[in-house]
Scaffold this motif. Sequence first.
Motif, short mmCIF file in Angstrom:
data_model
loop_
_atom_site.label_atom_id
_atom_site.label_comp_id
_atom_site.label_asym_id
_atom_site.label_seq_id
_atom_site.Cartn_x
_atom_site.Cartn_y
_atom_site.Cartn_z
N VAL A 1 86.25 40.74 -44.79
CA VAL A 1 85.12 40.54 -45.62
C VAL A 1 83.81 40.51 -44.48
O VAL A 1 82.85 40.93 -44.97
N MET A 2 84.31 40.16 -43.21
CA MET A 2 83.12 40.21 -42.36
C MET A 2 83.82 40.20 -40.77
O MET A 2 84.65 39.24 -40.54
N GLY A 3 82.92 40.70 -39.91
CA GLY A 3 83.44 40.72 -38.53
C GLY A 3 82.68 39.90 -37.89
O GLY A 3 81.49 39.43 -38.09
N GLY A 4 83.29 39.42 -36.92
CA GLY A 4 82.59 38.36 -35.99
C GLY A 4 82.30 36.86 -36.37
O GLY A 4 81.46 36.32 -36.06
N ARG B 1 83.44 29.73 -54.65
CA ARG B 1 82.88 30.99 -54.90
C ARG B 1 82.29 31.61 -53.56
O ARG B 1 82.28 32.79 -52.96
N SER B 2 82.04 30.42 -52.79
CA SER B 2 81.39 30.64 -51.57
C SER B 2 82.10 30.23 -50.17
O SER B 2 83.06 29.56 -50.24
N ILE B 3 81.89 30.94 -48.99
CA ILE B 3 82.42 30.63 -47.73
C ILE B 3 81.43 30.45 -46.91
O ILE B 3 80.82 31.46 -46.67
N ALA B 4 81.64 29.25 -46.05
CA ALA B 4 80.71 29.01 -45.08
C ALA B 4 81.63 29.31 -43.56
O ALA B 4 82.88 29.01 -43.68
N ALA B 5 81.14 29.84 -42.85
CA ALA B 5 81.96 30.39 -41.58
C ALA B 5 81.05 30.22 -40.38
O ALA B 5 79.51 30.12 -40.33
N PHE B 6 81.71 29.99 -38.96
CA PHE B 6 80.97 30.04 -37.75
C PHE B 6 81.18 31.24 -37.11
O PHE B 6 82.07 31.94 -37.03
N ARG C 1 79.12 34.46 -50.38
CA ARG C 1 79.15 34.49 -51.84
C ARG C 1 79.80 35.77 -52.31
O ARG C 1 79.03 36.69 -52.03
N ASP C 2 80.86 35.44 -52.88
CA ASP C 2 81.61 36.72 -53.72
C ASP C 2 81.79 37.83 -52.42
O ASP C 2 81.46 39.08 -52.86
N ASP C 3 82.03 37.35 -51.19
CA ASP C 3 82.10 38.52 -50.25
C ASP C 3 80.88 38.85 -49.52
O ASP C 3 80.96 39.95 -48.79
N THR D 1 71.48 24.84 -48.80
CA THR D 1 71.82 24.57 -49.98
C THR D 1 73.12 25.70 -50.37
O THR D 1 73.20 26.52 -49.54
N ALA D 2 73.53 25.62 -51.64
CA ALA D 2 74.42 26.46 -52.08
C ALA D 2 74.05 27.90 -52.28
O ALA D 2 74.49 28.82 -52.17
#
Length: 401
Positions: free
Chosen positions: A195-198, A209-214, A223-225, A277-278
């Motif tokens: 879904v995302m590089g790096g 629904r959402s993913i937070a990442a470092f 959200r939704d990829d 926020t969301a």
Amino acid sequence: MAAIAMTLGATAAVPATAAPAATAPILEAALTSTGDMSTRRCANAAVEPWIDGTTYTATAVLPKDARPLWAPDSQHAAVMGTRIKVLDREGRKAIISNGLRVENLSPLRWSPDGSTLLFVAYSTDGDHVLYRYDVDTRELSEVTRAWRINGYDVSPTTGEIAVGLTNGGSGGYRMVADDPDLVIVDPVTLVPRVVMGGAGWPAYSPDGRSIAAFDGIGMVLLRDDELIATARRDDVAFDDYLLSYWDRMTPSWSPDGAYVAGLVSRGGTVAVVRVLTADGELAETWRTPVLYRMTWTTEHVLVTRAGFQAASNNLDTGTRAFTPRGGTFEDTVAHGAQITSYTGCGEVMVMNSVFKKRTYLAVADGWRYYYGRTAIAPDGTQLARMYAPGETKPRWYVVAH
């Protein structure tokens, strides 16, 4: 004082779909029955039990720095040391990692229904392998593997597994690799999709629904990829010191999913934390001590800790507070609307969000908490390390409320 029976009191089973109580009964009892004991120091052995009918069940001798993690259904807790053990409410244990070299800097994660536990171990060639343990069948299976697994999390709604994967590389920190791919693995087919590089160290929102990442320079929010926001460093460079405190990199969502906090830069133990926020709007920028993953109370209070100092930030009122310097506030975490912390003299404190009111969890005569590491189950029961007089090694005990 009457002797405490070494059996577990009867407790009703909690359905896997039951929602956790906003505040655990075990903490409510402490706050209402013992009052403010902020001037007391290391007097636990002389205090009457505050839980009527409390019973203890011995489980197993475990490393003193082991940390318990309750399943969402409150029926099992996992403890990681050199081996991983799963404990049930009756004190029975299963060692699930025999023959594996566990990566004990990695966190443990439960599936949303409490049926499976995930953990990371090394393959014979030194790669990371993400394993899944089924508590009913006691079967262990491989989910995915890579040269480095840079964090993972389980969706609370679908059971999908978000994981940072890096293939190829050598050297560096045990838990850190450059440019991982953020991948989502189907829990049934185990088929991954990128879904995302790096990005790595993912954390699902409570609604899934959402993913937070470092991503190495701060936090990203999907959200939704789809990428909807970033909260990255600006004037302060990120210091790679102690990156191997793996879960420190993982963003932290408030229990209602209204906010997510992530690390964006750090120098020494003081970090710059940004809260979104969301919907991805910037809500707060805060300089605070951070060496461990942040936690939230149910009242939008963000709790951080570095060494023996903890801090809190109420997003609703703007109130900030710090524990007194020189105190022993170890393993300070949020639970419900309260904050709990193990103290160096073997007690567990329950505090309000500005650390002014402190209530100590009492135990029976001759007993005390040992390397506290208190973990309170979602249904209000508690797992704590304690020892009885005459024992040469501490043991874990399941404590029933």
